[in-house]
Design a protein around this motif. Structure first.
Motif, short mmCIF file in Angstrom:
data_model
loop_
_atom_site.label_atom_id
_atom_site.label_comp_id
_atom_site.label_asym_id
_atom_site.label_seq_id
_atom_site.Cartn_x
_atom_site.Cartn_y
_atom_site.Cartn_z
N ALA A 157 59.11 118.69 146.28
CA ALA A 157 59.45 119.41 147.71
C ALA A 157 58.81 120.79 147.55
N ALA A 158 58.69 121.13 148.78
CA ALA A 158 58.02 122.67 148.79
C ALA A 158 59.21 123.45 149.82
N ASN A 159 59.81 122.84 150.62
CA ASN A 159 60.89 123.36 151.44
C ASN A 159 62.08 122.77 151.69
N ALA A 160 63.08 123.22 152.60
CA ALA A 160 64.35 122.77 152.66
C ALA A 160 64.37 121.26 153.14
N ALA A 191 72.59 122.22 149.99
CA ALA A 191 72.18 123.37 150.65
C ALA A 191 72.22 124.64 150.19
N GLU A 192 73.41 124.77 149.48
CA GLU A 192 73.38 125.87 148.66
C GLU A 192 72.46 126.26 147.44
N HIS A 193 72.10 125.08 146.79
CA HIS A 193 71.06 125.30 145.70
C HIS A 193 69.63 125.64 146.36
N THR A 194 69.49 125.00 147.62
CA THR A 194 68.17 125.10 148.20
C THR A 194 68.04 126.57 148.83
N THR A 195 69.04 126.98 149.24
CA THR A 195 68.88 128.51 149.71
C THR A 195 68.79 129.42 148.64
N TYR A 196 69.46 129.16 147.34
CA TYR A 196 69.17 130.00 146.19
C TYR A 196 67.93 129.65 145.75
N LEU A 197 67.25 128.89 145.58
CA LEU A 197 65.91 128.49 144.97
C LEU A 197 64.63 129.19 146.10
N LEU A 198 65.04 129.06 147.48
CA LEU A 198 64.06 129.53 148.31
C LEU A 198 64.28 130.76 148.87
N SER A 199 65.08 131.42 148.69
CA SER A 199 65.74 132.87 149.29
C SER A 199 65.14 133.99 148.44
N GLY A 200 64.43 133.80 147.52
CA GLY A 200 64.09 134.91 146.82
C GLY A 200 65.05 135.27 145.51
N LYS A 201 66.09 134.38 145.33
CA LYS A 201 67.07 134.74 144.13
C LYS A 201 66.39 134.37 142.93
N HIS A 202 65.63 133.22 142.90
CA HIS A 202 65.03 132.55 141.92
C HIS A 202 63.59 133.19 141.57
N SER A 232 54.43 131.17 140.76
CA SER A 232 53.81 130.68 141.57
C SER A 232 54.37 130.15 142.76
N SER A 233 53.71 129.63 143.96
CA SER A 233 54.64 129.02 145.03
C SER A 233 55.51 128.01 144.64
N PRO A 234 56.66 128.12 145.50
CA PRO A 234 57.61 127.21 145.08
C PRO A 234 57.43 125.73 145.10
N ARG A 235 57.53 125.07 143.95
CA ARG A 235 57.51 123.54 143.92
C ARG A 235 58.66 123.04 143.12
N ILE A 236 59.46 122.13 143.97
CA ILE A 236 60.80 121.83 143.50
C ILE A 236 60.83 120.34 143.15
N LEU A 237 61.43 119.80 142.10
CA LEU A 237 61.57 118.60 141.83
C LEU A 237 63.19 118.18 142.21
N VAL A 238 63.27 116.89 142.91
CA VAL A 238 64.42 116.22 143.30
C VAL A 238 64.41 115.12 142.58
N GLU A 239 65.56 114.85 141.73
CA GLU A 239 65.47 113.83 140.96
C GLU A 239 66.95 113.06 140.80
#
Length: 411
Positions: free
Chosen positions: A134-137, A174-185, A189-196
């Motif tokens: 995933a790359a976005n919410a 939703a909370e963790h998505t916001t954390y990863l994509l809001s600049g806190k993490h 490089s560009s955000p690339r997220i695994l959902v498992e």
């Protein structure tokens, strides 16, 4: 004759001192190249030469190593960073450039990208959890719906469970998505997220050198939604069949990812379909784990690794069998560490191999939900699991601390 030097790129508080000591025993002169040598306090304590340099700048590293080669006989190059696995690939590239023994950098890079790692394992038929990239919410939400809650959401590139969380419902997702994509993490490089898929079952780690399984450890985590290690047991209490199945899958992983040079640790969950691979780390296990492996099996992985690095023959023979259990000291709240006491008494308990405290009084404690939460650890060893567990608990009970809340506005 020029001194034989070992170039060490970065390193960490857990294993760095072990490599320094092993290098010196082998007659090598260790030199550390680090972005901020002051972060590695053991370097100054041991009087180790350290050179500040941007360890992400490949050309700068080549220039510095070439300069050092004018003074020293560079016997080998190795490295590790507690927060950046790409250092291992950098080491491989430097070894190729200077015609020294080292890992295949392309294999390391593929392995460090957890999405590519998953793809290669799936192609080889290795059992892994269901996964999506995933790359976005919107991607994250859709992936979680396809896989089914609970899911594990984590950066595709990272180390030490940083940014990894179990999401048990849509609110946590939703909370963790916001954390990863809001600049806190912090993303390199560009955000690339695994959902498992969450693979349920006991957690194990196979410790490997080359293509040889040295041992399999069991691990326990603290409470979800985070994955903070609380306890390690070497060796894990496994049946012969379970040991063989984990071993077979481990060797399949090495083949699938073209690994097998130097140390690797592979993490599993034992599920209703047997061992499922959670992650493959193309490096030595961190946190001082090699010391525990040596206590359990009599195998000095650090010295063996360095001998490989400098082109000498290693020795992986097991000399004994003991049960080693490590308890990590993890706080249950944030605040100011008012005091911590009992470390010396805990270390004096017969059968305790080591007590290590990373913290001192008046330090701020801010939990991150990853490896950085540990305040220290206690290691116990004996011939049996029951005896070791008893020794460990007696030691841990002697350590206590007090954390007071951070002052609020107006206080």
């Amino acid at each position: 004759m020029a001194k034989r030097a070992l170039i060490m790129i970065e390193w960490s508080r857990g294993n760095g001192p072990l490599y320094i000591e092993a290098a010196q025993r082998l007659g090598l002169y260790p030199i550390t190249l680090a972005a901020d040598p002051a972060q590695h306090d053991y370097l100054a304590a041991k009087g180790i030469e350290a050179i500040p340099i941007d360890t992400h700048d490949h050309d700068a590293l080549i220039r510095e190593c070439s300069k050092l080669r004018e003074t020293y006989d560079i016997a080998g190059i190795t490295g590790f960073a507690g927060d950046d696995e790409s250092v291992s690939a950098t080491v491989g590239k430097l070894c190729r450039h200077f015609d020294l023994p080292g890992p295949n950098p392309a294999s390391i890079e593929r392995c460090c990208n957890k999405f590519i790692q998953r793809q290669l394992l799936a192609e080889a038929g290795v059992p892994i959890p269901a996964y999506r990239l995933a790359a976005n919410a919107t991607d994250i939400e859709r992936s979680a719906a396809e896989i089914g809650l609970p899911v594990i959401v984590k950066p595709a590139v990272g180390i030490g469970s940083v940014g990894v969380r179990m999401c048990r419902n849509v609110d946590e997702l939703a909370e963790h998505t916001t954390y990863l994509l809001s600049g806190k993490h912090v993303w390199r490089s560009s955000p690339r997220i695994l959902v498992e898929e969450f693979a349920q079952g006991p957690h194990y780690c196979a410790n490997i050198m080359g293509n040889e399984i040295i041992g399999i450890a069991a691990a326990e985590f603290g409470p979800p939604p985070h994955f903070v290690f609380r306890e390690y047991t070497h060796p894990a209490a496994l049946t012969d069949d379970a040991y063989k199945r984990i071993t077979d899958v481990s060797l399949s992983c090495l083949r699938a990812l073209d690994l097998g040079w130097g140390p690797t640790c592979i993490e599993f969950r034992w599920t209703n379909r047997g061992p499922v691979v959670i992650e493959i780390n193309p490096r030595m296990p961190g946190g001082g784990d090699p010391k525990r492996i040596q206590l359990a099996y009599g195998v000095d992985l650090v010295t063996a690794h360095l001998k490989l690095v400098i082109g000498e023959e290693w020795d992986l023979r097991k000399r004994h069998s003991q049960t080693v259990v490590t308890r990590l000291l993890v706080p249950d709240r944030d605040g100011i560490l008012d005091w911590i006491d009992g470390g010396n008494r805990a270390a004096a308990v017969p059968g305790v191999a080591e007590v290590k405290l990373y913290v001192t009084s008046k330090m701020p404690i801010v939990r991150k939900g990853d490896y950085r939460d540990s305040m220290g650890y206690v290691v116990a060893v004996s011939p049996t699991l029951a005896q070791t567990a008893e020794i460990l608990q007696a030691s841990v009970d002697l350590i206590s601390w007090s954390i007071i809340p951070f002052p609020t506005l107006g206080e």
